[in-house]
Write a protein that holds these residues in place. Sequence first.
Motif, mmCIF file in Angstrom:
data_model
loop_
_atom_site.group_PDB
_atom_site.id
_atom_site.type_symbol
_atom_site.label_atom_id
_atom_site.label_comp_id
_atom_site.label_asym_id
_atom_site.label_seq_id
_atom_site.Cartn_x
_atom_site.Cartn_y
_atom_site.Cartn_z
ATOM 1 N N VAL A 1 3.869 11.437 1.644
ATOM 2 C CA VAL A 1 3.377 11.322 0.267
ATOM 3 C C VAL A 1 4.157 10.205 -0.426
ATOM 4 N N GLU A 2 3.443 9.313 -1.127
ATOM 5 C CA GLU A 2 4.112 8.226 -1.853
ATOM 6 C C GLU A 2 5.116 8.820 -2.830
ATOM 7 N N MET A 3 6.367 8.337 -2.748
ATOM 8 C CA MET A 3 7.437 8.954 -3.526
ATOM 9 C C MET A 3 7.839 8.115 -4.735
ATOM 10 N N MET B 1 8.526 -0.606 11.387
ATOM 11 C CA MET B 1 9.760 -0.314 10.635
ATOM 12 C C MET B 1 10.723 0.515 11.477
ATOM 13 N N PHE B 2 10.197 1.137 12.543
ATOM 14 C CA PHE B 2 11.052 1.950 13.408
ATOM 15 C C PHE B 2 11.826 1.079 14.410
ATOM 16 N N GLU B 3 11.319 -0.102 14.661
ATOM 17 C CA GLU B 3 11.974 -1.044 15.582
ATOM 18 C C GLU B 3 11.937 -2.412 14.915
ATOM 19 N N GLY C 1 0.816 -1.219 0.000
ATOM 20 C CA GLY C 1 0.000 0.000 0.000
ATOM 21 C C GLY C 1 0.844 1.261 0.000
ATOM 22 N N MET C 2 0.223 2.349 -0.461
ATOM 23 C CA MET C 2 0.927 3.647 -0.442
ATOM 24 C C MET C 2 1.091 4.119 0.996
ATOM 25 N N GLY C 3 2.254 4.633 1.303
ATOM 26 C CA GLY C 3 2.499 5.164 2.651
ATOM 27 C C GLY C 3 2.536 4.085 3.730
#
Length: 419
Positions: A88-90, A215-217, A60-62
């Motif tokens: 914002v999806e890059m 994703m941060f840990e 998914g986006m974001g």
Amino acid sequence: MASEVFQSCLSQCKILELSKDTRALKEAFEAGDLPAVAAKLQSTLHSLENVRLDIGVTGGMGSGKSTFVNAIRGLGDEDTNSACTGVVEMTVDPTPYPHPKYPSVVFWDLPGIGTSAFRADKYFRRVQLFRYDFFLIITSESFTADLAELALEILRHGKHFYCIRSKVDVDITASRSRRPSSFSEERVLNQIRDDCVQRLEAQGLRDPKVFLLSMFELGKYDFHLLEESMVRDLESHKRHAFLVALPNISKPTLERKAASLRQHTWLVATVACGANPRPVPGLPEVACDLHMLTRALEGYRHSFGLDGGSLARLAERTGQPLHEILQVLQGPKTKVTEALVAELLGQASGDASAFSQKLLNVPVLGSLASCGLSFATVYRMLRTSLDVAVSDAQSVLVQASLDSPDRKLPDGQWSQPGA
Ligand SMILES: Nc1nc2c(ncn2[C@@H]2O[C@H](COP(=O)(O)OP(=O)(O)O)[C@@H](O)[C@H]2O)c(=O)[nH]1
Ligand SMILES: [Mg+2]
């Protein structure tokens, strides 16, 4: 000792399996022709170190695709060569992100799925499905019909995929603050997991597995289960490349990585003694390729995040002074030199002669008698250095989590990624 000999036999079987030219290798062994064995194993070693692995990260986006691509490579969002992340999806086109230390392991940041007119076959034509060894499908919300279709299309092409539900840290924080009296982290995680599985089943996927991550840990939650599944599904060359490149974020990761490297000690020792042997300064009874062994030991430091660059990054992230992290190291604190390798070989040579006697009694390995003492010394030195690197990696991670005890997690996991 006996178990070490047994281990080396096991490793040898694996190497015979790994080598493309198994029959010729066996013949060379049986003839006791060490240079021929070493030459063949050298190409096996080379292909192990350079095997290409392409991992497609979609979803998914974001949802955290780009953040994952950075974290799995041991990078923060602002480090050089990191993928762009943000609200914002890059990502418009598939973008390859090679691992900074192992560039043949490539994570592809793929465009996010979120438009109404989604077609999985079209998407995969665009991103070239055949290019990837396997896929990670990430969502931070429910698994939608589009994501399920994506998974089914991957299955139709006979490839593996792993479903990831990201941002579980957000769910946990929200639940803890909204329902403090009845809060149970395990219950929240089970609810999310069950919901994801049910939705995927409703879309026609059989027995889906969903891994919960932040994703941060990255080392927390289901990362070790995800890693276990990915490693199990890869063939042996790619499995090794993948394991060596993984960030050192948990004890299970360190152990799996060490086991894979241990299997190749025998291979490295054979090539080092057979391909380009020279007498070791100060240890004339041992002949081997010091340059190659220096590279092997540097490889251990890099893989376990013990090299200068990785430790400096870790110090910066954790706010720990670098000298305090360095203090816990038993192994080399700076770049490995040939002089250091010669010294370590000297230490290993003490009990190597008994070991080399045992080797002579092992069928096939006995045929390497021509270099018995050198092989035994190099093998012992590599095994000891690897054990020291594993133990150093564990100490570094414990040290890195000391200042903030809340970062230390149960089951020997740590929240702070180490490259
Ligand atoms: N709390 C939390 N935020 C995340 C997580 N993963 C990504 N984010 C944030 O979500 C936003 C989108 O992430 P990004 O990686 O750019 O998503 P992408 O569009 O899928 O590549 C960024 O602001 C990230 O910092 C996570 O696991 N937990
Ligand atoms: Mg992105």
